[in-house]
Write an enzyme that holds these catalytic residues in place. Structure first.
Site, PDB file in Angstrom:
ATOM      1  N   ASP A  20      15.316  15.127 -29.542  1.00 11.42           N
ATOM      2  CA  ASP A  20      14.211  14.231 -29.202  1.00 11.42           C
ATOM      3  C   ASP A  20      12.986  14.971 -28.662  1.00 11.42           C
ATOM      4  OD1 ASP A  20      15.126  11.749 -29.972  1.00 11.42           O
ATOM      5  OD2 ASP A  20      16.190  11.394 -28.099  1.00 11.42           O
ATOM      6  N   ARG A  80      20.381   9.282 -20.481  1.00 14.16           N
ATOM      7  CA  ARG A  80      20.564   9.495 -21.919  1.00 14.16           C
ATOM      8  C   ARG A  80      20.847  10.965 -22.251  1.00 14.16           C
ATOM      9  NH1 ARG A  80      16.525  10.730 -25.020  1.00 14.16           N
ATOM     10  NH2 ARG A  80      17.035   9.294 -26.700  1.00 14.16           N
ATOM     11  N   GLU A 106       0.831  -1.220   0.000  1.00 15.86           N
ATOM     12  CA  GLU A 106       0.000   0.000   0.000  1.00 15.86           C
ATOM     13  C   GLU A 106       0.859   1.261   0.000  1.00 15.86           C
ATOM     14  OE1 GLU A 106      -3.203   0.383  -0.426  1.00 15.86           O
ATOM     15  OE2 GLU A 106      -3.489  -1.768  -0.572  1.00 15.86           O
TER      16      GLU A 106
HETATM   17  N1  SAM Z   1      -1.865   2.707  -2.052  1.00 13.69           N
HETATM   18  C1  SAM Z   1      -1.174   3.465  -3.037  1.00 13.69           C
HETATM   19  C2  SAM Z   1      -2.113   4.438  -3.702  1.00 13.69           C
HETATM   20  O1  SAM Z   1      -3.275   4.067  -3.945  1.00 13.69           O
HETATM   21  O2  SAM Z   1      -1.686   5.555  -4.047  1.00 13.69           O
HETATM   22  C3  SAM Z   1      -0.591   2.594  -4.127  1.00 13.69           C
HETATM   23  C4  SAM Z   1       0.637   1.882  -3.718  1.00 13.69           C
HETATM   24  S1  SAM Z   1       1.379   1.074  -5.069  1.00 13.69           S
HETATM   25  C5  SAM Z   1       0.432  -0.403  -5.186  1.00 13.69           C
HETATM   26  C6  SAM Z   1       2.910   0.521  -4.409  1.00 13.69           C
HETATM   27  C7  SAM Z   1       4.080   1.401  -4.749  1.00 13.69           C
HETATM   28  O3  SAM Z   1       4.231   1.467  -6.152  1.00 13.69           O
HETATM   29  C8  SAM Z   1       4.016   2.832  -4.311  1.00 13.69           C
HETATM   30  O4  SAM Z   1       4.380   2.996  -2.963  1.00 13.69           O
HETATM   31  C9  SAM Z   1       4.995   3.496  -5.243  1.00 13.69           C
HETATM   32  O5  SAM Z   1       6.333   3.376  -4.784  1.00 13.69           O
HETATM   33  C10 SAM Z   1       4.837   2.678  -6.513  1.00 13.69           C
HETATM   34  N2  SAM Z   1       3.986   3.336  -7.509  1.00 13.69           N
HETATM   35  C11 SAM Z   1       2.770   2.929  -7.928  1.00 13.69           C
HETATM   36  N3  SAM Z   1       2.276   3.743  -8.854  1.00 13.69           N
HETATM   37  C12 SAM Z   1       3.203   4.704  -9.054  1.00 13.69           C
HETATM   38  C13 SAM Z   1       3.263   5.849  -9.885  1.00 13.69           C
HETATM   39  N4  SAM Z   1       2.283   6.167 -10.703  1.00 13.69           N
HETATM   40  N5  SAM Z   1       4.374   6.607  -9.831  1.00 13.69           N
HETATM   41  C14 SAM Z   1       5.382   6.302  -8.995  1.00 13.69           C
HETATM   42  N6  SAM Z   1       5.372   5.235  -8.163  1.00 13.69           N
HETATM   43  C15 SAM Z   1       4.293   4.442  -8.198  1.00 13.69           C
END
Ligand code: SAM
Length: 246
Positions: free
Chosen positions: A178, A163, A125
Protein backbone atom coordinates in the site's frame (compact mmCIF):
# COMPACT_ATOMS: atom_id res chain seq x y z
CA UNK A 1 -1.41 -4.24 20.39
CA UNK A 2 -3.41 -2.54 23.09
CA UNK A 3 -4.94 0.93 23.00
CA UNK A 4 -6.66 2.78 25.83
CA UNK A 5 -8.73 5.74 24.67
CA UNK A 6 -9.73 8.55 27.01
CA UNK A 7 -12.70 10.43 25.57
CA UNK A 8 -15.89 12.35 26.30
CA UNK A 9 -17.64 10.32 23.57
CA UNK A 10 -17.04 6.66 24.41
CA UNK A 11 -20.10 5.42 22.52
CA UNK A 12 -19.03 7.05 19.27
CA UNK A 13 -15.54 5.59 19.61
CA UNK A 14 -16.82 2.12 20.51
CA UNK A 15 -19.16 2.01 17.56
CA UNK A 16 -16.40 2.79 15.05
CA UNK A 17 -14.10 0.23 16.67
CA UNK A 18 -16.62 -2.44 15.69
CA UNK A 19 -16.49 -1.58 11.98
CA UNK A 20 -14.58 -3.41 9.22
CA UNK A 21 -10.88 -4.15 9.70
CA UNK A 22 -10.93 -2.85 13.27
CA UNK A 23 -13.87 -5.04 14.19
CA UNK A 24 -12.09 -8.07 12.70
CA UNK A 25 -8.83 -7.25 14.46
CA UNK A 26 -10.60 -6.96 17.80
CA UNK A 27 -12.67 -10.10 17.33
CA UNK A 28 -9.49 -12.06 16.56
CA UNK A 29 -7.76 -10.58 19.61
CA UNK A 30 -5.02 -9.04 17.46
CA UNK A 31 -5.88 -5.55 18.63
CA UNK A 32 -7.35 -4.79 22.03
CA UNK A 33 -9.03 -1.55 22.99
CA UNK A 34 -10.23 -0.09 26.24
CA UNK A 35 -12.43 3.02 26.05
CA UNK A 36 -12.63 5.18 29.16
CA UNK A 37 -15.12 8.00 29.73
CA UNK A 38 -13.34 11.10 30.99
CA UNK A 39 -16.55 12.19 32.70
CA UNK A 40 -16.26 9.25 35.09
CA UNK A 41 -13.41 11.22 36.66
CA UNK A 42 -15.38 14.41 37.17
CA UNK A 43 -15.78 15.53 40.77
CA UNK A 44 -19.35 16.83 40.68
CA UNK A 45 -22.78 15.45 40.06
CA UNK A 46 -23.07 17.34 36.77
CA UNK A 47 -20.04 15.37 35.54
CA UNK A 48 -18.24 18.58 34.66
CA UNK A 49 -14.85 18.18 32.99
CA UNK A 50 -14.30 21.69 31.60
CA UNK A 51 -14.05 25.24 32.84
CA UNK A 52 -13.52 28.78 31.52
CA UNK A 53 -10.01 29.77 30.42
CA UNK A 54 -7.87 31.88 32.70
CA UNK A 55 -7.15 35.14 30.94
CA UNK A 56 -10.55 35.17 29.25
CA UNK A 57 -11.52 34.40 25.71
CA UNK A 58 -13.98 32.07 24.01
CA UNK A 59 -14.62 28.42 24.71
CA UNK A 60 -13.92 26.04 27.55
CA UNK A 61 -10.82 24.14 28.58
CA UNK A 62 -10.59 20.52 29.77
CA UNK A 63 -9.68 20.59 33.45
CA UNK A 64 -6.47 18.88 34.54
CA UNK A 65 -7.90 16.82 37.42
CA UNK A 66 -10.11 14.41 35.41
CA UNK A 67 -7.33 13.82 32.88
CA UNK A 68 -4.61 13.13 35.42
CA UNK A 69 -6.86 11.02 37.64
CA UNK A 70 -8.14 8.99 34.69
CA UNK A 71 -4.58 8.23 33.58
CA UNK A 72 -3.54 7.32 37.12
CA UNK A 73 -6.57 5.05 37.50
CA UNK A 74 -5.92 3.37 34.16
CA UNK A 75 -2.23 2.82 34.78
CA UNK A 76 -2.77 1.56 38.33
CA UNK A 77 -4.93 -1.22 36.86
CA UNK A 78 -3.33 -1.88 33.52
CA UNK A 79 0.28 -0.74 33.85
CA UNK A 80 2.20 2.17 32.43
CA UNK A 81 1.16 3.33 28.96
CA UNK A 82 2.85 5.25 26.19
CA UNK A 83 0.83 8.45 26.55
CA UNK A 84 -0.21 10.29 23.40
CA UNK A 85 -2.45 13.38 23.31
CA UNK A 86 -4.26 14.23 20.08
CA UNK A 87 -3.66 17.91 19.50
CA UNK A 88 -3.20 20.19 16.46
CA UNK A 89 0.20 21.35 17.74
CA UNK A 90 1.56 17.78 17.82
CA UNK A 91 3.94 16.02 15.47
CA UNK A 92 2.05 15.17 12.30
CA UNK A 93 1.10 11.51 12.00
CA UNK A 94 2.96 9.59 9.29
CA UNK A 95 3.00 6.03 8.03
CA UNK A 96 6.48 5.70 9.54
CA UNK A 97 5.10 6.49 12.98
CA UNK A 98 2.25 4.03 12.47
CA UNK A 99 4.70 1.32 11.38
CA UNK A 100 6.82 1.91 14.47
CA UNK A 101 3.76 1.27 16.65
CA UNK A 102 2.74 -1.85 14.78
CA UNK A 103 6.27 -3.34 14.72
CA UNK A 104 8.29 -2.19 17.72
CA UNK A 105 12.09 -2.50 17.43
CA UNK A 106 13.57 -5.98 17.90
CA UNK A 107 14.94 -5.03 21.33
CA UNK A 108 11.39 -4.60 22.62
CA UNK A 109 9.87 -7.65 20.99
CA UNK A 110 9.35 -9.24 24.37
CA UNK A 111 5.66 -8.68 24.87
CA UNK A 112 6.03 -7.29 28.36
CA UNK A 113 8.39 -4.58 27.08
CA UNK A 114 5.81 -3.13 24.69
CA UNK A 115 3.66 -0.61 26.50
CA UNK A 116 -0.02 -0.21 25.71
CA UNK A 117 -0.83 3.10 24.06
CA UNK A 118 -2.99 5.69 25.74
CA UNK A 119 -4.78 8.11 23.40
CA UNK A 120 -6.16 11.25 25.02
CA UNK A 121 -8.92 12.94 23.00
CA UNK A 122 -9.50 16.64 23.56
CA UNK A 123 -12.64 18.73 23.05
CA UNK A 124 -13.52 22.42 23.33
CA UNK A 125 -10.37 24.62 23.32
CA UNK A 126 -8.25 21.63 24.31
CA UNK A 127 -6.50 20.51 27.50
CA UNK A 128 -5.22 22.42 30.50
CA UNK A 129 -1.55 22.47 29.54
CA UNK A 130 -0.42 21.20 32.95
CA UNK A 131 -2.07 17.82 32.46
CA UNK A 132 0.02 17.15 29.36
CA UNK A 133 3.19 18.46 30.98
CA UNK A 134 2.81 16.59 34.27
CA UNK A 135 2.19 13.28 32.56
CA UNK A 136 4.73 13.94 29.81
CA UNK A 137 2.34 13.24 26.99
CA UNK A 138 3.65 12.95 23.45
CA UNK A 139 1.62 15.22 21.16
CA UNK A 140 0.21 13.98 17.89
CA UNK A 141 -1.66 15.82 15.15
CA UNK A 142 -3.41 14.14 12.23
CA UNK A 143 -2.97 17.13 9.94
CA UNK A 144 -2.87 20.87 9.64
CA UNK A 145 -6.54 21.59 10.22
CA UNK A 146 -8.74 21.72 13.32
CA UNK A 147 -11.34 19.15 14.29
CA UNK A 148 -13.88 19.46 17.08
CA UNK A 149 -12.33 16.58 19.00
CA UNK A 150 -9.50 14.07 19.19
CA UNK A 151 -11.67 10.98 18.67
CA UNK A 152 -11.26 10.86 14.90
CA UNK A 153 -7.51 11.25 15.31
CA UNK A 154 -7.36 8.39 17.80
CA UNK A 155 -9.37 6.18 15.46
CA UNK A 156 -7.22 7.14 12.50
CA UNK A 157 -4.12 6.06 14.39
CA UNK A 158 -5.63 2.80 15.67
CA UNK A 159 -7.01 1.82 12.26
CA UNK A 160 -3.77 2.64 10.46
CA UNK A 161 -1.78 0.58 12.98
CA UNK A 162 -4.26 -2.31 13.18
CA UNK A 163 -4.18 -3.00 9.45
CA UNK A 164 -0.40 -3.57 9.70
CA UNK A 165 -0.77 -6.33 12.29
CA UNK A 166 -0.23 -9.71 10.59
CA UNK A 167 -3.50 -11.59 10.29
CA UNK A 168 -5.76 -8.53 10.30
CA UNK A 169 -6.05 -8.03 6.53
CA UNK A 170 -7.31 -10.81 4.26
CA UNK A 171 -3.91 -10.83 2.53
CA UNK A 172 -0.94 -9.44 4.46
CA UNK A 173 0.68 -8.39 1.16
CA UNK A 174 -1.89 -5.59 0.91
CA UNK A 175 -0.34 -3.68 3.78
CA UNK A 176 3.18 -4.11 2.39
CA UNK A 177 2.20 -2.90 -1.08
CA UNK A 178 0.00 0.00 0.00
CA UNK A 179 0.80 3.69 -0.33
CA UNK A 180 3.35 5.29 2.00
CA UNK A 181 4.86 1.99 3.19
CA UNK A 182 8.37 2.96 4.23
CA UNK A 183 9.84 -0.28 2.83
CA UNK A 184 8.75 1.01 -0.62
CA UNK A 185 10.31 4.41 -0.01
CA UNK A 186 6.89 5.90 0.81
CA UNK A 187 5.71 5.48 -2.80
CA UNK A 188 2.02 5.65 -3.66
CA UNK A 189 0.08 2.62 -4.84
CA UNK A 190 -0.64 2.09 -8.57
CA UNK A 191 -4.21 2.37 -9.97
CA UNK A 192 -6.53 -0.62 -9.61
CA UNK A 193 -9.26 -1.94 -11.94
CA UNK A 194 -11.89 -4.66 -11.76
CA UNK A 195 -14.78 -5.82 -13.93
CA UNK A 196 -16.39 -4.69 -16.19
CA UNK A 197 -13.63 -4.33 -18.80
CA UNK A 198 -15.33 -1.26 -20.21
CA UNK A 199 -17.27 1.14 -18.00
CA UNK A 200 -19.01 4.16 -19.54
CA UNK A 201 -16.61 4.10 -22.46
CA UNK A 202 -13.47 3.77 -20.34
CA UNK A 203 -11.44 0.60 -20.83
CA UNK A 204 -9.13 -1.19 -18.46
CA UNK A 205 -5.50 -0.72 -19.64
CA UNK A 206 -4.62 -3.50 -22.13
CA UNK A 207 -1.51 -4.53 -20.23
CA UNK A 208 -3.61 -5.75 -17.30
CA UNK A 209 -5.58 -8.10 -19.57
CA UNK A 210 -2.66 -9.74 -21.39
CA UNK A 211 -1.40 -12.09 -18.68
CA UNK A 212 2.24 -10.92 -19.03
CA UNK A 213 3.16 -10.53 -15.37
CA UNK A 214 6.52 -8.93 -16.09
CA UNK A 215 4.78 -6.25 -18.16
CA UNK A 216 2.09 -5.82 -15.50
CA UNK A 217 4.69 -5.32 -12.76
CA UNK A 218 6.53 -2.80 -14.92
CA UNK A 219 3.31 -0.89 -15.69
CA UNK A 220 2.37 -0.82 -12.02
CA UNK A 221 5.81 0.41 -11.01
CA UNK A 222 5.69 3.22 -13.57
CA UNK A 223 2.18 4.25 -12.53
CA UNK A 224 3.19 4.22 -8.88
CA UNK A 225 6.19 6.43 -9.66
CA UNK A 226 4.04 8.85 -11.67
CA UNK A 227 1.52 9.19 -8.86
CA UNK A 228 4.22 9.61 -6.25
CA UNK A 229 6.04 12.31 -8.22
CA UNK A 230 2.79 14.13 -8.98
CA UNK A 231 1.71 14.12 -5.36
CA UNK A 232 5.10 15.27 -4.10
CA UNK A 233 5.11 18.12 -6.59
CA UNK A 234 1.60 19.12 -5.52
CA UNK A 235 2.54 18.94 -1.85
CA UNK A 236 5.35 21.37 -2.50
CA UNK A 237 2.73 23.72 -3.90
CA UNK A 238 0.27 22.73 -1.11
CA UNK A 239 -2.47 22.11 -3.65
CA UNK A 240 -5.08 19.34 -3.37
CA UNK A 241 -4.46 16.48 -5.80
CA UNK A 242 -6.89 15.09 -8.33
CA UNK A 243 -6.65 11.66 -9.89
CA UNK A 244 -6.43 12.73 -13.51
CA UNK A 245 -3.37 11.69 -15.41
CA UNK A 246 -3.56 14.75 -17.63
N1 SAM B 1 -7.83 25.43 20.51
C1 SAM B 1 -7.21 24.38 19.77
C2 SAM B 1 -6.28 24.94 18.73
O1 SAM B 1 -6.63 25.97 18.13
O2 SAM B 1 -5.22 24.34 18.47
C3 SAM B 1 -8.22 23.52 19.04
C4 SAM B 1 -8.93 22.57 19.92
S1 SAM B 1 -9.91 21.47 19.00
C5 SAM B 1 -11.35 22.42 18.68
C6 SAM B 1 -10.45 20.31 20.21
C7 SAM B 1 -9.67 19.03 20.24
O3 SAM B 1 -9.76 18.39 18.98
C8 SAM B 1 -8.19 19.14 20.50
O4 SAM B 1 -7.90 19.26 21.87
C9 SAM B 1 -7.68 17.84 19.92
O5 SAM B 1 -7.80 16.76 20.84
C10 SAM B 1 -8.62 17.61 18.76
N2 SAM B 1 -8.04 18.00 17.47
C11 SAM B 1 -8.44 19.02 16.68
N3 SAM B 1 -7.71 19.09 15.57
C12 SAM B 1 -6.82 18.08 15.63
C13 SAM B 1 -5.77 17.65 14.78
N4 SAM B 1 -5.51 18.25 13.64
N5 SAM B 1 -5.06 16.57 15.16
C14 SAM B 1 -5.31 15.95 16.33
N6 SAM B 1 -6.28 16.33 17.19
C15 SAM B 1 -7.03 17.39 16.84
Amino acid sequence: MLFSILTLFPDAVESYLDVGVLGIARTRGLVQTRVVDLRDFSRDRHRTVDDRPFGGGPGMVLKPEPIVEAVEWLEARHGEHRRIALTPDGTTLTQGFVESLASPPASSEEHEDVKPILLLCGRYEGFDERALELLQFERLSIGDYVLAGGELGALVLIEAAARLVPGVLGDDRSAVEDSYTTANGGALDHPHFTRPRVFRGRSVPDVLLGGDHGAIDQWRLEESQKRTQRKRAQQEGSQPTNNQDA
